[in-house]
Design an enzyme around this catalytic site. Sequence first.
Site, PDB file in Angstrom:
ATOM      1  N   TYR A 118      -1.210  -0.043  10.369  1.00 38.83           N
ATOM      2  CA  TYR A 118      -1.454  -0.721   9.089  1.00 38.83           C
ATOM      3  C   TYR A 118      -0.332  -0.378   8.116  1.00 38.83           C
ATOM      4  O   TYR A 118       0.235  -1.256   7.448  1.00 38.83           O
ATOM      5  CB  TYR A 118      -2.803  -0.279   8.528  1.00 38.83           C
ATOM      6  CG  TYR A 118      -3.081  -0.702   7.106  1.00 38.83           C
ATOM      7  CD1 TYR A 118      -3.572  -1.963   6.813  1.00 38.83           C
ATOM      8  CD2 TYR A 118      -2.868   0.187   6.040  1.00 38.83           C
ATOM      9  CE1 TYR A 118      -3.843  -2.339   5.500  1.00 38.83           C
ATOM     10  CE2 TYR A 118      -3.134  -0.180   4.737  1.00 38.83           C
ATOM     11  CZ  TYR A 118      -3.629  -1.441   4.474  1.00 38.83           C
ATOM     12  OH  TYR A 118      -3.894  -1.818   3.171  1.00 38.83           O
ATOM     13  N   SER A 131       0.852  -1.194   0.000  1.00 36.57           N
ATOM     14  CA  SER A 131       0.000   0.000   0.000  1.00 36.57           C
ATOM     15  C   SER A 131       0.880   1.232   0.000  1.00 36.57           C
ATOM     16  O   SER A 131       2.010   1.209   0.502  1.00 36.57           O
ATOM     17  CB  SER A 131      -0.894   0.019   1.242  1.00 36.57           C
ATOM     18  OG  SER A 131      -1.549   1.276   1.373  1.00 36.57           O
TER      19      SER A 131
END
Length: 260
Positions: free
Chosen positions: A157, A144
């Site tokens: 995250y 990501s």
Amino acid sequence: MASLKRFEGKVAVVTASTQGIGFSIAERLGLEGASVVISSRRQKNVDEAAEALRKKGIEVLGLVCHVLNAEQRKNLIEKTVEKYGKIDVLVSNAAVNPSVSTILETKESVLDKLWEINVKAAILLLKDAAPHLKKGGSIVLISSIAGYQPDSGLAMYGVTKTALLGLTKALAAEMAPEIRVNCVAPGFVPTHFSDFLTSNESIVSASQANNKNGLLERTLLKRLGTTNDMAAATAFLASDDASYVTGETIIVSGGMQSRL
């Protein structure tokens, strides 16, 4: 896309692939000729996704697999090899973000869950799959942009996604020259998984850059990404078109600031 057939005769396993980015990746590989193995935690989701792919003429095997379940991971690989005899492409897409807390306020149990699903499970799945990967095969990890620039509410995250960037480099060296290992780092893509970014009041109030307009302004192309954008980048890395690419991460973010 219909004219490309880069995966004829190949077998591709994609985790967390019954919706969102994972589903689009499986669809793209399948439309290019691969036999695809999709998986999800729920049988209903697996059945519905498999049927949708079959309607497009894609050869598909759907299996239930929670990536933290050792027996289900083993079954995913064994059933694939039992039916198709090999694995050419493995895409590790499973991830969670169960917290919007700051790192130091994140509960230990949540830290464990983030690490175990986003990083550890990918390693364990590859341990199971490695003996069956064909020479010349390809692994693609889905990271990501948060791995480069963790936002508030995405901090831990993002740290786990940063770990995947390093894992890509380490595995590429370890598995060379027989297997290539690369990574895709998506920017913001509107999916069910990412809904919390623009709907969670605490995140939006803490950082106006996380509302839709703010996200658009952070991209050079002034649009949000699509699941098909991510599938196209993944298909490139998995294909022989990227036969001289390994240990690399492609950022697919519309020009959103990213590099460390």
